[in-house]
Design an enzyme around this catalytic site. Structure first.
Site, PDB file in Angstrom:
ATOM      1  N   GLY A 333      -6.188  37.736 127.180  1.00 14.55           N
ATOM      2  CA  GLY A 333      -7.119  37.691 128.284  1.00 14.55           C
ATOM      3  C   GLY A 333      -7.496  36.383 128.677  1.00 14.55           C
ATOM      4  O   GLY A 333      -7.406  35.352 127.801  1.00 14.55           O
ATOM      5  N   GLY A 335     -11.033  34.223 130.295  1.00 15.67           N
ATOM      6  CA  GLY A 335     -12.465  34.478 130.772  1.00 15.67           C
ATOM      7  C   GLY A 335     -12.986  32.991 131.046  1.00 15.67           C
ATOM      8  O   GLY A 335     -12.119  31.805 131.117  1.00 15.67           O
ATOM      9  N   GLY A 336     -14.215  32.670 131.649  1.00 17.01           N
ATOM     10  CA  GLY A 336     -14.718  31.609 131.830  1.00 17.01           C
ATOM     11  C   GLY A 336     -14.956  30.502 131.030  1.00 17.01           C
ATOM     12  O   GLY A 336     -15.048  29.435 131.327  1.00 17.01           O
ATOM     13  N   GLY A 338     -13.409  30.675 127.876  1.00 11.45           N
ATOM     14  CA  GLY A 338     -12.254  30.700 126.885  1.00 11.45           C
ATOM     15  C   GLY A 338     -10.890  31.840 127.226  1.00 11.45           C
ATOM     16  O   GLY A 338     -11.147  32.585 128.063  1.00 11.45           O
ATOM     17  N   VAL A 340      -7.998  34.250 125.088  1.00 10.62           N
ATOM     18  CA  VAL A 340      -7.784  35.200 123.726  1.00 10.62           C
ATOM     19  C   VAL A 340      -6.279  35.252 123.637  1.00 10.62           C
ATOM     20  O   VAL A 340      -5.291  35.369 124.324  1.00 10.62           O
ATOM     21  CB  VAL A 340      -8.361  36.547 123.771  1.00 10.62           C
ATOM     22  CG1 VAL A 340      -7.998  37.226 122.594  1.00 10.62           C
ATOM     23  CG2 VAL A 340      -9.894  36.465 124.072  1.00 10.62           C
ATOM     24  N   LYS A 354      -9.593  33.938 119.681  1.00 14.12           N
ATOM     25  CA  LYS A 354     -10.259  33.383 120.876  1.00 14.12           C
ATOM     26  C   LYS A 354     -10.537  31.932 120.964  1.00 14.12           C
ATOM     27  O   LYS A 354     -11.166  31.130 120.063  1.00 14.12           O
ATOM     28  CB  LYS A 354     -11.667  34.021 120.828  1.00 14.12           C
ATOM     29  CG  LYS A 354     -12.537  33.961 122.058  1.00 14.12           C
ATOM     30  CD  LYS A 354     -13.855  34.699 121.964  1.00 14.12           C
ATOM     31  CE  LYS A 354     -14.583  34.932 123.435  1.00 14.12           C
ATOM     32  NZ  LYS A 354     -16.003  35.642 123.113  1.00 14.12           N
ATOM     33  N   ASP A 451     -24.393  43.191 126.884  1.00 16.69           N
ATOM     34  CA  ASP A 451     -23.216  43.099 127.799  1.00 16.69           C
ATOM     35  C   ASP A 451     -22.171  44.527 127.473  1.00 16.69           C
ATOM     36  O   ASP A 451     -21.104  44.184 127.544  1.00 16.69           O
ATOM     37  CB  ASP A 451     -22.451  41.863 127.700  1.00 16.69           C
ATOM     38  CG  ASP A 451     -21.628  41.616 129.061  1.00 16.69           C
ATOM     39  OD1 ASP A 451     -22.167  42.342 130.230  1.00 16.69           O
ATOM     40  OD2 ASP A 451     -21.060  40.626 128.968  1.00 16.69           O
TER      41      ASP A 451
END
Length: 665
Positions: A333, A335-336, A338, A340, A354, A451
């Site tokens: 995956g 994300g903004g 980092g 994974v 991560k 979240d």
């Protein structure tokens, strides 16, 4: 920006500056001119295949635009995705100081998101201009559909006869348009009781500037005999007023006067004073920064030492080899903050690593917030943190590997290979509820996740739920009723009282869970930026009121589900997503209602329907607004494993939002 504290050593320089300023220069106050002249919003919405990515794309474009305005007092930028592009332009008027420019731009950026999710919007403040659209409009000088004139309805308060006042205004705007075209796209002038400013945007060429100001010149005359008028065109801005509104240092009525010897002396003296003060403040600021960074390094060293002595510590080289040096084929995956990766430790154990990218000082807080909160807790429905590495070139978190990706992928991915059956969905609902209940009171910490959403619920080999991503989680003492904090999370899942007041309680997680339950059962996302007719919350609520709840169930189940159990779960979802905080159940009660067949379920009240209208100050989008309104700015996406659509809004009860620091806490 952090300003150093004043000390007695600064007083001689400050006294000298005040003396020279008071005796030789007229006193004037800084004015960023953030009054709103007009706000225009487009009528179209992003296509369905781009609606989910439109807001993050807008945020990304605005971040880069902010950097360019900070550097140059203007900027333009284009950001593209597969399905849609966003072009943006911002420019301050030429008479504003750099600080005033930044304040004006920050105000415009705060207000323009009222247009979202419309494709296209432009805002005229009296000191600056900001626009975004889906096409390259940078060379556009006029726009018949949106060009407008804003006139003050008050007649000019002047001793001059009306005919003479009209002649003076016409003469002024004629001079302004000529000078602006000939002299770098900007001009100010004052005299005979009227003052004016003309400016073309830097992306418009000279001919475009001439055409734009010629049109503005013609149309602004319709404001006469009003005391003030503004022409607001695609490529330029023209204003006249009976009040002097522009900054002194660009008054062209004084540009032709000679520079006196006294003025030279004043300029040199002030320059010396300013240089000395800058050196003094710069040295003091550098010392404070060094001292703060040293303290952070000392804190990091102490934390590093404690982790090196614990079982949580991993060597960076070990994790680097485990992921085959962060091979892109092993990425799970992005994300903004980092990515994974799947890794295999020397003992053969598969883990998720991560890899965090840090560009601000906030990374220390986020990193150790996640480590400290969840390293000591363990539950079958929480992703277990196995350790971390903080000694290498980047910091790494190591989690247990969860093989079946996220709930989001299993529910909404078009390329999914498996459709979750009802029993699996029910178990995911129960498992997620039990995990959140444990966070709220099952460990020594009282933790709010902040979240809860489908992308933060991972599925193990048996499709059991495991809650992930604790970067936004907060803990607080049992004797506190709430935390007042900046808002962070994902629109569509955030509780209304949290968005409005910034007051955080466990019931914010309960609300998010209620939305998630509806998504699991209905197989449909709860998009915050859709009209009411398409809102998942409203759809389920209408069906509940007419005893047709089972009609909302995911069609991919093809009717293979127990209607009574489905209705119960949906009813619990609506109960959790109620607008009233007090009427939402605790997560312990939710688990009891889900697992105890004899537990009575209260009747839910109407949930809030958060949509574009609910998140803005006005429902009118096709005309300009003269209201002074400040809404919350949008910011960069938060990170989740494996994917994210989170963002942050700066808001705190009793405080004004910070305009330029578009980050949350």
């Amino acid at each position: 920006m952090h300003l150093p504290a004043l000390t007695s050593s600064h007083l001689p320089w400050i006294t000298a500056l005040i003396f020279f300023t008071a005796h030789f220069l007229p006193l004037s106050l800084s004015d960023p001119r953030i009054s709103e002249a007009a706000l225009f919003c487009g009528r179209e919405r992003p296509p369905p295949n781009a609606s989910a990515s439109y807001i993050p794309l807008f945020v990304s474009g605005m971040e880069t635009l902010s950097q360019r305005v900070t550097a140059n007092d203007w900027g333009n930028y284009a950001v593209n995705s597969t399905n849609i592009s966003i072009y943006s332009l911002a420019q301050c008027h030429g008479d504003l100081s750099h600080d005033d420019c930044l304040q004006c731009y920050a105000a415009s950026r705060t207000r323009l998101p009222r247009c979202l999710p419309a494709i296209g919007g432009r805002i005229f403040l009296d000191g600056c201009f900001l626009r975004y659209d889906s096409y390259a409009f940078f060379n556009e000088s006029v726009d018949p559909a949106w060009d407008a004139v804003n006139c003050n309805s008050t007649a000019a308060n002047t001793t001059l006869p009306e005919a003479e006042f009209r002649r003076n205004v016409v003469e002024l705007i004629d001079n302004l348009t000529v000078v602006a075209v000939a002299d770098g796209r900007f001009a100010v002038e004052g005299g005979k009781g009227v003052f004016g400013l003309a400016e073309c945007w830097n992306t418009v060429n000279k001919e475009g500037c001439r055409a734009c100001l010629a049109k503005a010149n013609r149309e602004i005359r319709s404001c006469l005999p009003s005391s003030e008028g503004r022409a607001l065109n695609a490529g330029c801005y023209l204003r006249y007023s009976t009040q002097k509104f522009y900054s002194n240092h660009t008054d062209v009525s004084n540009q032709n006067s000679g520079v006196s010897r006294r003025g030279v002396i004043i300029a040199i003296s002030l320059s010396v004073v300013a240089f000395c003060m800058l050196c003094l403040f710069g040295g003091h600021a550098a010392y404070r920064r060094w001292k703060r960074q040293k303290q952070e390094r000392d804190n990091l060293g102490r934390i590093s030492y404690s982790y090196n002595k614990s079982s949580l510590n991993f060597k960076y080289e070990t994790l680097e080899k485990a992921t085959n040096y962060f091979d892109s084929l092993r990425k799970l995956g992005q994300g903004g903050a980092g990515s994974v990766y799947r890794g295999t430790l020397p003992n053969g154990k598969t883990v998720a690593v991560k890899r965090l990218f840090f560009s601000t000082r906030q990374w220390v807080d986020e990193f150790f917030n996640e480590v400290n909160l969840i390293s000591g807790i363990e539950h079958k429905n929480l992703v277990k943190l196995l350790g971390c590495s903080i000694e290498g070139p980047e910091s790494l978190l190591v989690y247990e590997f969860v093989p079946n990706q996220s709930l989001e992928a299993c529910l909404f991915d078009r390329n999914r290979t498996k459709i979750l059956n009802w029993k699996e969905r029910y178990n995911i609902v129960v498992g997620t509820a039990e995990g959140i209940a444990y966070l709220h009171g099952g460990s020594e910490f009282r933790i709010i996740h902040r979240d809860i959403k489908s992308s933060n619920v991972l599925l193990d080999e048996n499709f059991n739920a495991k809650i992930a991503d604790f970067g936004l989680a907060r803990d607080f003492a049992a004797d506190k009723t709430h935390l007042s904090t900046g808002i962070a999370g994902t629109l569509g899942y955030m509780a209304p009282e949290y968005i409005v007041k910034g007051q955080l309680t466990e019931k914010a997680d309960v609300y998010s869970f209620g939305v998630l339950v509806l998504e699991i059962v209905c197989g449909r996302k709860n998009n915050a930026f859709v009209e009411d007719s398409g809102s998942l919350l409203q759809t389920v609520w209408k069906l509940f009121k007419t005893d047709r709840l089972t009609e909302s169930v995911d069609p991919s189940l093809k009717g293979d589900f127990p209607p009574t159990e489905v209705s119960k779960v949906l009813k619990i979802g609506l109960l959790c997503a109620q607008a009233s905080v007090a009427q939402r159940p605790s997560m312990v009660d939710v688990v009891r209602m889900l697992t105890d067949g004899n537990c009575e379920i209260p009747e839910p009240k109407q949930p809030p329907f958060l949509n574009t209208n609910a998140l803005s100050a006005s429902t009118t989008r096709s005309t300009y607004s003269n209201n002074s309104f400040t809404s919350n700015p949008m910011t960069r996406p938060e990170t989740s494993y494996p994917s994210t659509e989170s963002f942050s809004i700066q808001s705190s009860e009793g405080q004004q939002p910070r305009n330029e620091e578009i980050r949350l806490e």
